[in-house]
Write an enzyme that holds these catalytic residues in place. Structure first.
Site, PDB file in Angstrom:
ATOM      1  N   MET A 169       0.817  -1.212   0.000  1.00 40.18           N
ATOM      2  CA  MET A 169       0.000   0.000   0.000  1.00 40.18           C
ATOM      3  C   MET A 169       0.853   1.264   0.000  1.00 40.18           C
ATOM      4  SD  MET A 169      -2.907  -1.269  -0.256  1.00 40.18           S
ATOM      5  CE  MET A 169      -3.966   0.150  -0.104  1.00 40.18           C
TER       6      MET A 169
ATOM      7  N   ASP B 231      10.754   3.050   5.534  1.00 35.42           N
ATOM      8  CA  ASP B 231      10.520   1.683   5.990  1.00 35.42           C
ATOM      9  C   ASP B 231      11.581   1.371   7.046  1.00 35.42           C
ATOM     10  OD1 ASP B 231       9.959  -1.256   6.065  1.00 35.42           O
ATOM     11  OD2 ASP B 231       8.658  -0.742   4.384  1.00 35.42           O
TER      12      ASP B 231
ATOM     13  N   VAL C   1       1.931   0.809   7.758  1.00 39.43           N
ATOM     14  CA  VAL C   1       2.734  -0.303   8.286  1.00 39.43           C
ATOM     15  C   VAL C   1       1.788  -1.478   8.556  1.00 39.43           C
ATOM     16  CG1 VAL C   1       4.477   1.238   9.271  1.00 39.43           C
ATOM     17  CG2 VAL C   1       2.568   0.473  10.704  1.00 39.43           C
TER      18      VAL C   1
ATOM     19  N   GLU D 121      -0.792  -4.220   9.922  1.00 37.90           N
ATOM     20  CA  GLU D 121      -2.057  -3.981  10.626  1.00 37.90           C
ATOM     21  C   GLU D 121      -1.932  -4.417  12.089  1.00 37.90           C
ATOM     22  OE1 GLU D 121      -4.245  -2.238   9.394  1.00 37.90           O
ATOM     23  OE2 GLU D 121      -6.288  -2.881   9.790  1.00 37.90           O
TER      24      GLU D 121
ATOM     25  N   LYS E  78       1.382   0.533  15.064  1.00 33.19           N
ATOM     26  CA  LYS E  78       0.841   1.774  14.510  1.00 33.19           C
ATOM     27  C   LYS E  78       0.981   2.910  15.532  1.00 33.19           C
ATOM     28  CE  LYS E  78      -2.291  -0.154  10.994  1.00 33.19           C
ATOM     29  NZ  LYS E  78      -1.641   0.148   9.746  1.00 33.19           N
TER      30      LYS E  78
ATOM     31  N   SER F 145      -7.033  -0.861   7.387  1.00 34.01           N
ATOM     32  CA  SER F 145      -8.245  -1.334   6.720  1.00 34.01           C
ATOM     33  C   SER F 145      -9.286  -1.810   7.726  1.00 34.01           C
ATOM     34  CB  SER F 145      -7.909  -2.452   5.732  1.00 34.01           C
ATOM     35  OG  SER F 145      -7.032  -3.372   6.313  1.00 34.01           O
TER      36      SER F 145
ATOM     37  N   HIS G 121      -8.240   5.516   3.772  1.00 35.39           N
ATOM     38  CA  HIS G 121      -8.242   4.099   3.402  1.00 35.39           C
ATOM     39  C   HIS G 121      -8.175   3.978   1.883  1.00 35.39           C
ATOM     40  CE1 HIS G 121     -10.665   0.064   3.367  1.00 35.39           C
ATOM     41  NE2 HIS G 121      -9.389  -0.125   3.196  1.00 35.39           N
TER      42      HIS G 121
END
Ligand code: NAI
Length: 720
Positions: free
Chosen positions: A333, A352, A409, A411, A416, A438, A459
């Site tokens: 994503m 990253d 990053v 889920e 997060k 998501s 999203h």
């Protein structure tokens, strides 16, 4: 509205509508155009006519708001309007004076049909200009002679795909396809070429016309030979037998316009142009009055335009502009979002855990640009300029001064929270922090933020470079400023936003899940899986529900429903949870494990897993495809209604657009909320009750829906 000037004995009819930003054909402009044309025919000093425009585009087509207003008009009245348009266009080619379309910009639909009625077409080779007959994409057909003149000009084989796909092309492509006769590089050259053509062709005749020997009048030629062969030729037989079958396979009969176009061409080419235009008008009225055209115009044209223009943006907040965006997580994503932002000139810091991982994320943009260059959709310079804007990094310090940071990053709540706290202090003064989660509620994630008012959900959908939608999620504390900011960003990267309030699964995932969940109920009842898949596709969903479950993966579905059970909002008996669990146990996780509801052999030809027969023995009686379609539809629509009533979704437009763009809810219905109007609210409630009695309370209509049905109120009128 239509400026009329005379130069070198040529009447120049130049469109310049002041009442609308673009030139469109409507109740005002069309009669004005007709009057200007008549003036030119009547003036003996005028030896030819040039139709052009003073705006940047030529004519964008018929005014779709007018078509929508006419949707419920008496068919006889509509037929009259159509006949009048045909009379106007037909007069252009039969007046005896040469008419040239000097196409100075975009010419679509009725705008291009006016060009077809001219004897010659010259297009300005402008990079933004597009030409074509896109009516079919809005459930319509070209009703200004397009279905008759185009095949007579290009032959059926070349014309039908253009009519049936509604393809829009650049001026250069239009020249190659024969949609225009010449190109010009400047407006001056455009006009000079038009004058020259008129001088050289004082008595033009369309190939499908002839002069009546007695009266000297121009009339439609009987026995006109269609280039490449007519309807009765071998070409015709091939085009119509194979074409109709292909069309049915593609549309499942859900879209009336393509079939009507085929009929127009088939019937129209067997008679002279005058009678052919009458045939076309009849079909036009039929499709223009259809529910499908209404839904498509409302949602996919007018609605989409409104969404793209920012109808949901809080009005009183001054415009914002993201110049530098930080993206945390260069996975699937994050790398897609980086591409979208860099493509429109935004500086991107792509972070990253290692520089190597971030570089890999940037490689994604390199690949997408490479493909775009190969297809002629991007230039080397543009690609390089965009790639130079992406800075891969592993250092949070590089995020300093970002106007917006989007985290993508893994889920995982704790992760997060950690990246939020690390990156947020790097934001510019008025900067916004967004999460691309998501499934995790935004208000919960915002707890990690020092400025929850500036925290929002963005999203995106996968693959980001192809998916047009962004679901913008407002957390409990998200400010109007953050919302306006997010919507300005979505607009800048040329995506379409919907705005939803925070809730489990937000809007799109929550409703989409109903499609897959109902398919599992059907499986459990012993309904043949082939029937289930076919019903999904026949309803117009892009992929059957079991196939799409495999794509999402059964372990993910099981995990998400497991979380809902933990949170006390779902029961352990939930069918999708149970079946998901069973398949996880079997190691059949879906496409990614090459085994799920389907088998995925190396040749790529997947087939339904024969083991399903053992797990879900077939019931003795099988329902009709229509009944399954209904269940798949009603389940999604009722959940949409609930989202609407709970305030997760606030406008019909968001519900409709979100459903079509996020998970491919069939556009011919107008979208997941317009569906209620598509079938009629009273009928919807009655059917939902019947389904609830037969299959379970999940189909029971809400009390408000019941009340609305009693009063005969439609959703559309309620919310817009
Ligand atoms: P992914 O697994 O492809 O990428 C995640 C990336 O985050 C990896 O490159 C990982 O190295 C990186 N990462 C991990 N810890 C990090 C840290 N501390 N700092 C910076 N980077 C870190 O995952 P994907 O599919 O891109 O998903 C990312 C987010 O987007 C998730 O929240 C997911 O739920 C959401 N999402 C996913 C969609 C999908 O279709 N895959 C659709 C919409 C949202």
């Amino acid at each position: 509205m239509i400026n009329y000037t005379i130069n070198r004995h040529v009447a120049i009819l130049s469109w310049n509508m002041t009442s609308s930003p673009m030139n469109v054909m409507n109740d005002d402009s069309t009669p004005a155009f007709a009057a200007a044309l008549q003036r030119a025919y009547d003036d003996v000093d005028v030896k030819g006519i040039i139709v052009t425009s003073e705006k940047n585009e030529f004519i964008a087509g018929a005014d779709l708001k007018m078509i929508l207003r006419n949707n419920e008009k008496d068919p006889a009245e509509m037929l009259k309007i159509s006949a009048e348009l045909n009379r106007i266009f037909r007069a252009i080619e039969t007046s005896g004076k040469p008419a040239v379309a000097a196409i100075n910009g975009t010419a679509l639909g009725g705008g291009y049909e006016a060009c077809l009625a001219c004897h010659h077409r010259i297009a300005l080779d402008h990079p933004k200009a597009i030409i074509g007959l896109p009516e079919v994409t809005l459930g319509l057909l070209p009703g200004g002679g397009g279905t008759q003149r185009l095949p007579r000009m290009l032959g059926m084989e070349a014309a039908l795909p253009l009519l049936l796909e509604g393809k829009r092309v650049s001026p250069a492509e239009a020249l190659a396809l024969g949609l225009v006769d010449e190109l010009a590089v400047s407006r001056e050259e455009l006009m000079e070429k038009a004058f020259a053509w008129i001088d050289a062709h004082p008595e033009p005749l369309q190939p499908w016309d002839e002069r009546d020997r007695k009266t000297g009048q121009i009339v439609g030629k009987e026995n006109f030979k269609v280039p490449g062969g007519g309807v009765q030729s071998t070409t015709g037989a091939r085009v119509f037998s194979a074409g109709t079958a292909m069309l049915m396979e593609k549309t499942h009969g859900n879209y009336p316009a393509p079939l009507a176009i085929m009929s127009c061409v088939y019937e129209g080419l067997q008679v002279n142009i005058d009678r052919a235009l009458v045939i076309e008008a009849r079909y036009f009225v039929q499709v223009a009055r259809s529910k499908v055209a209404k839904g498509l115009i409302q949602t996919m044209f007018l609605g989409l335009n409104e969404a793209n223009k920012g109808i949901r943006r809080p009005k009183d907040i001054p415009a914002t502009d993201v110049k530098k965006v930080g993206i945390l997580g260069a996975g699937m994503m994050g790398s897609g979002i980086a591409y979208a932002a860099a493509s429109v000139g935004i500086d991107v810091v792509l972070k990253d855990v290692s520089l190597e991982a971030a570089e890999k994320g940037k490689d994604y943009s390199r690949t997408v640009f490479k493909k775009a260059i190969e297809r002629g959709k991007a230039t080397q310079e543009k690609a390089e300029a965009a790639l130079n804007l992406i800075k891969p990094t592993a250092d949070a310090e590089d995020l300093r001064g970002c106007d917006l940071i989007i985290e993508a990053v893994f889920e995982n709540r704790a992760l997060k929270a950690q990246v939020t706290q690390e990156a947020e202090p790097m934001l510019a003064e008025q900067g916004i922090f967004a999460s691309n989660t998501s499934t995790l509620p935004i208000s919960g994630l915002a707890l990690a933020s020092a400025k929850p008012a500036n925290f929002i959900g963005l999203h995106f959908f996968s693959p980001v470079d192809k998916m047009q939608l962004v679901e913008v999620i407002r957390g409990k504390q998200t400010s109007a400023y953050a919302l306006a900011f997010a919507l300005d960003f979505v607009k800048k990267i040329r995506k379409t936003p919907i705005v939803v309030n925070d809730s489990r699964g937000f809007y799109t995932s929550r409703v989409f899940t109903m499609y897959t969940a109902e398919s599992m109920e059907l499986l459990k009842e012993g309904i043949n899986p082939v029937l289930i898949e076919n019903a999904g596709k026949a309803a117009g969903m892009p992929v059957g529900p079991l196939a799409v479950t495999d794509e999402v993966s059964l372990d993910l579905i099981h995990k998400i429903s497991g979380q809902s059970i933990k949170d006390g909002v779902l029961s352990e008996d939930d069918t999708a949870y149970q079946i998901g669990g069973k398949f996880v146990e079997l190691g059949r996780l879906g496409k990614k494990s090459k085994a799920g509801f389907y088998e995925y052999p190396p040749d790529g030809k997947k087939f339904l897993w024969p083991g399903l027969a053992e797990l879900f023995p077939l019931a003795e009686t099988q329902p009709s495809v229509d009944e399954i379609k209904k269940r798949l539809f009603y389940r999604q629509v009722l959940e949409t209604v609930r989202c609407f009533e709970e305030g997760v979704i606030q406008t019909q437009l968001d519900a409709d657009i979100g459903s079509i763009l996020a998970w491919g809810f069939p556009a011919y219905t107008g979208g997941a909320l317009s569906f209620v109007d598509y079938v009629g609210i009273a009928n919807f409630v009655q059917e939902a009750d019947r389904l609830a009695d037969a299959y379970g309370e999940r189909f029971r209509p809400t009390p408000r829906l019941r009340e609305m049905a009693k009063q005969g109120v439609s959703y559309f009128k309620q919310t817009n």
